[in-house]
Design a protein around this motif. Structure first.
Motif, PDB file in Angstrom:
ATOM      1  N   VAL A  99       0.829  -1.202   0.000  1.00 35.45           N
ATOM      2  CA  VAL A  99       0.000   0.000   0.000  1.00 35.45           C
ATOM      3  C   VAL A  99       0.868   1.258   0.000  1.00 35.45           C
ATOM      4  O   VAL A  99       0.586   2.226  -0.726  1.00 35.45           O
ATOM      5  CB  VAL A  99      -0.950   0.007   1.220  1.00 35.45           C
ATOM      6  CG1 VAL A  99      -1.656   1.343   1.351  1.00 35.45           C
ATOM      7  CG2 VAL A  99      -1.972  -1.109   1.091  1.00 35.45           C
ATOM      8  N   LEU A 100       1.936   1.259   0.792  1.00 38.49           N
ATOM      9  CA  LEU A 100       2.798   2.437   0.847  1.00 38.49           C
ATOM     10  C   LEU A 100       3.475   2.691  -0.496  1.00 38.49           C
ATOM     11  O   LEU A 100       3.622   3.846  -0.916  1.00 38.49           O
ATOM     12  CB  LEU A 100       3.843   2.276   1.952  1.00 38.49           C
ATOM     13  CG  LEU A 100       3.290   2.260   3.389  1.00 38.49           C
ATOM     14  CD1 LEU A 100       4.424   2.117   4.390  1.00 38.49           C
ATOM     15  CD2 LEU A 100       2.470   3.505   3.678  1.00 38.49           C
ATOM     16  N   LEU A 133       1.371  11.086  -5.307  1.00 42.50           N
ATOM     17  CA  LEU A 133       2.019  12.122  -6.115  1.00 42.50           C
ATOM     18  C   LEU A 133       1.042  12.695  -7.129  1.00 42.50           C
ATOM     19  O   LEU A 133       0.977  13.917  -7.332  1.00 42.50           O
ATOM     20  CB  LEU A 133       3.248  11.542  -6.819  1.00 42.50           C
ATOM     21  CG  LEU A 133       4.042  12.525  -7.689  1.00 42.50           C
ATOM     22  CD1 LEU A 133       4.587  13.670  -6.845  1.00 42.50           C
ATOM     23  CD2 LEU A 133       5.172  11.805  -8.422  1.00 42.50           C
ATOM     24  N   ALA A 134       0.251  11.817  -7.777  1.00 45.32           N
ATOM     25  CA  ALA A 134      -0.747  12.280  -8.746  1.00 45.32           C
ATOM     26  C   ALA A 134      -1.768  13.187  -8.082  1.00 45.32           C
ATOM     27  O   ALA A 134      -2.232  14.177  -8.669  1.00 45.32           O
ATOM     28  CB  ALA A 134      -1.442  11.078  -9.388  1.00 45.32           C
ATOM     29  N   VAL A 140       9.464  15.435  -1.928  1.00 40.44           N
ATOM     30  CA  VAL A 140       8.750  16.258  -0.940  1.00 40.44           C
ATOM     31  C   VAL A 140       7.250  15.958  -1.001  1.00 40.44           C
ATOM     32  O   VAL A 140       6.597  15.744   0.033  1.00 40.44           O
ATOM     33  CB  VAL A 140       9.000  17.757  -1.184  1.00 40.44           C
ATOM     34  CG1 VAL A 140       8.153  18.602  -0.234  1.00 40.44           C
ATOM     35  CG2 VAL A 140      10.477  18.084  -1.000  1.00 40.44           C
ATOM     36  N   LEU A 141       6.688  15.939  -2.213  1.00 41.67           N
ATOM     37  CA  LEU A 141       5.259  15.665  -2.375  1.00 41.67           C
ATOM     38  C   LEU A 141       4.933  14.214  -2.028  1.00 41.67           C
ATOM     39  O   LEU A 141       3.864  13.925  -1.472  1.00 41.67           O
ATOM     40  CB  LEU A 141       4.823  15.982  -3.810  1.00 41.67           C
ATOM     41  CG  LEU A 141       4.905  17.461  -4.211  1.00 41.67           C
ATOM     42  CD1 LEU A 141       4.444  17.655  -5.653  1.00 41.67           C
ATOM     43  CD2 LEU A 141       4.076  18.323  -3.277  1.00 41.67           C
ATOM     44  N   MET A 142       5.853  13.302  -2.358  1.00 42.94           N
ATOM     45  CA  MET A 142       5.656  11.904  -1.969  1.00 42.94           C
ATOM     46  C   MET A 142       5.606  11.785  -0.444  1.00 42.94           C
ATOM     47  O   MET A 142       4.801  11.024   0.108  1.00 42.94           O
ATOM     48  CB  MET A 142       6.776  11.036  -2.518  1.00 42.94           C
ATOM     49  CG  MET A 142       6.653  10.688  -3.985  1.00 42.94           C
ATOM     50  SD  MET A 142       7.991   9.573  -4.491  1.00 42.94           S
ATOM     51  CE  MET A 142       7.403   9.093  -6.131  1.00 42.94           C
ATOM     52  N   GLY A 143       6.476  12.546   0.224  1.00 38.50           N
ATOM     53  CA  GLY A 143       6.490  12.534   1.682  1.00 38.50           C
ATOM     54  C   GLY A 143       5.167  12.993   2.267  1.00 38.50           C
ATOM     55  O   GLY A 143       4.681  12.437   3.254  1.00 38.50           O
TER      56      GLY A 143
END
Length: 518
Positions: free
Chosen positions: A99-100, A108-109, A345-348
């Protein structure tokens, strides 16, 4: 006169529905947080294992002929297991990593704005006579973006209905029914598929280590067909019950200044971003197809059967690649990404939103591990199987009854992952013992789990929709919401079960290689 009758009808909420929802709401509110529920259940397993072990409870395992006893978690061996397995139970939980990884791409999308723009364009670029179908279809497939669809689709639908001189609350509720009631259906593999298949694999292999893993595509075929069925069913209920119920809209009942709000314009750059993202996605899918379809292709893994291919066993990394491609393409086109350094950064941020899931998995993993280690899963499975066989209740009717049970439990435990982690250790071994494929039973659970989401007053989404309803008409309340959702939930559940039964009787697979019986 007609308008007065309609207003009067809206004010008179169903007393039966009101009482029923009050009971459900009070019962649901008394339940602890899903994570704490598994803490309490884990302690219960520890105590029950001691009691059953003291009583000498055992069963004869039909496949091996061996006598299986309950292992005591309060013994020296049991305490040693609790302490030494704590980390491995969590880190080795099948659905956690899957899942992660999926959320790195899907998140991200979502962060770059792809899903929001896609859903808004889907709803605003259609002819008025197709609006209802567009709302429903977008709401169902929008579940790939998780809660983003619940926030965007109903709100957009209400605005579009208002602009077409149709009742905005009708549009709002139709969008809500599609996003929440149709949550388990989709045309592509979603995070829910990955999460539930991981739990199923963890449970069934813990019960029988020779059982094959359940992959994220296990319910793909039935999920795709369900999209078409749900579009027709939800549209029917909307036309037959919902729009006539609300009639013409009286804008004077809206909050002051609310209807003056204008939706932000979809820019040419955002449209361009969608086109480029779609093109990059098509190119990616084409490339993967070239590597998969030919007999000796790289992703066939050298196997003769597609079911044994590297493609199916690697579906999560391949889906991650798909979402990364479209996210990067869209993000750089619309400038929501300015450099590759923005990506981690956005993934985080997207992983941070999964913190509640991670906490839930930690406690659910301990509960499932304890249930299997004590042999209570075997005891319950064998005893229940023997009872079902003595009653000659081992076929499709038993699965239908299981769906209905899941639908009822879903009114109180609204988290699908929590509910499946709770039910799977008990019911999967029972159905597995009489020959049912775990992936097939997982699909049965998802039907019950999805349809009655609309009637769960403890759902945070119900509060969101209720707030939006009051902005359009201050007189609306919880009775208005749930009395409108009742026909959606009942008819969806009946039609979904009927489709599942027909599908099963024809012996069709619910996913690649997943039939009614293994």
């Amino acid at each position: 006169m007609k308008a007065n009758l309609q207003v009067e009808g809206l004010q008179q909420e169903s007393r039966f529905v009101q009482r029923l929802m009050n009971v459900i709401e009070k019962g649901g509110n008394k339940l602890p947080h899903p994570a704490m529920l598994f803490v309490y259940l884990s302690f219960a397993i520890i105590l029950i294992s001691w009691l059953l072990n003291s009583l000498g409870v055992n069963v004869v395992e039909p496949l091996t002929g061996e006598t299986v006893h309950v292992q005591n978690l309060m013994s020296t061996e049991g305490v040693d297991y609790i302490l030494t397995s704590l980390i491995s139970n969590f880190a080795g939980f099948s659905s956690l990593g899957l899942v992660l990884v999926m959320m790195l791409g899907i998140g991200l999308a979502k962060q770059v704005g792809f899903f929001e723009t896609f859903m808004r364009v889907s709803l605003t670029k259609v002819q008025s006579r197709f609006v209802t179908y567009a709302v429903i279809f977008t709401g169902i497939i929008g579940n790939i973006a998780s809660d983003a669809a619940v926030v965007i689709v109903p709100a957009m639908a209400a605005m579009i209905y208002y602009s077409l001189n149709r009742h905005p609350i009708a549009g709002l509720l139709i969008g809500y029914a599609a996003t929440i009631g149709g949550f388990t259906a989709n045309l592509i593999i979603a995070g829910t598929d990955v999460l539930l298949s991981g739990i199923t694999t963890e449970v069934i292999q813990g019960y029988n280590d020779t059982a094959r893993a359940v992959t994220p595509v296990a319910n793909w075929f039935f999920g795709m067909i369900s999209v078409g069925m749900l579009v027709v069913v939800i549209a029917f209920v909307a036309k037959k019950y919902i729009e006539p119920r609300f009639g013409e809209y009286n804008s004077s009942m809206a909050e002051e200044g609310f209807l003056n709000h204008k939706e932000s314009h979809i820019s040419k750059q955002q449209i361009k971003g969608l086109r480029y993202a779609a093109l990059s996605g098509i190119l990616y899918v084409t490339f993967i197809a070239i590597l998969t379809i030919p007999q000796n292709a790289l992703l066939r893994g050298g196997g003769d059967s597609f079911l044994d291919s590297l493609f199916l066993s690697s579906i999560v990394p391949l889906l991650l690649g798909f979402f990364l491609i479209i996210s990067l393409t869209y993000g750089f086109t619309v400038k929501s990404l300015t450099s590759l350094s923005d990506v981690p950064v956005l993934m985080g941020k997207s992983i941070a939103e999964m913190s509640g899931f991670i906490v839930l998995v930690f406690f659910a993993a301990q509960f499932i591990a304890y249930f299997n280690w004590t042999n209570m899963s075997t005891i319950v499975a064998v005893s229940s199987t023997n009872l079902m066989e003595s009653m000659n209740f081992t076929g499709l009717p038993a699965v239908v009854l299981f769906i209905i049970l899941c639908a009822v439990i879903n009114l109180f435990v609204t988290s699908g992952s929590a509910q499946w982690a709770l039910l799977a250790p008990v019911f999967l071994p029972i159905f597995y013992n009489v020959g049912f494929d775990p992936g097939y039973i997982q699909m049965a659970f998802r039907i019950g789990d999805s349809a009655t989401n609309l009637l769960a007053p403890t759902s945070p989404y119900a509060i969101l929709i209720l707030g939006l309803m009051k902005q359009y008409d201050y007189r609306t309340g919880i009775g208005t919401l749930f009395s409108a959702m009742l026909p959606f939930a009942i008819i969806m559940l009946i039609c979904w079960i009927s489709l599942f039964v027909i599908w099963s009787l024809f012996g069709l697979p619910v996913g690649p290689g997943v039939y009614m019986y293994y």
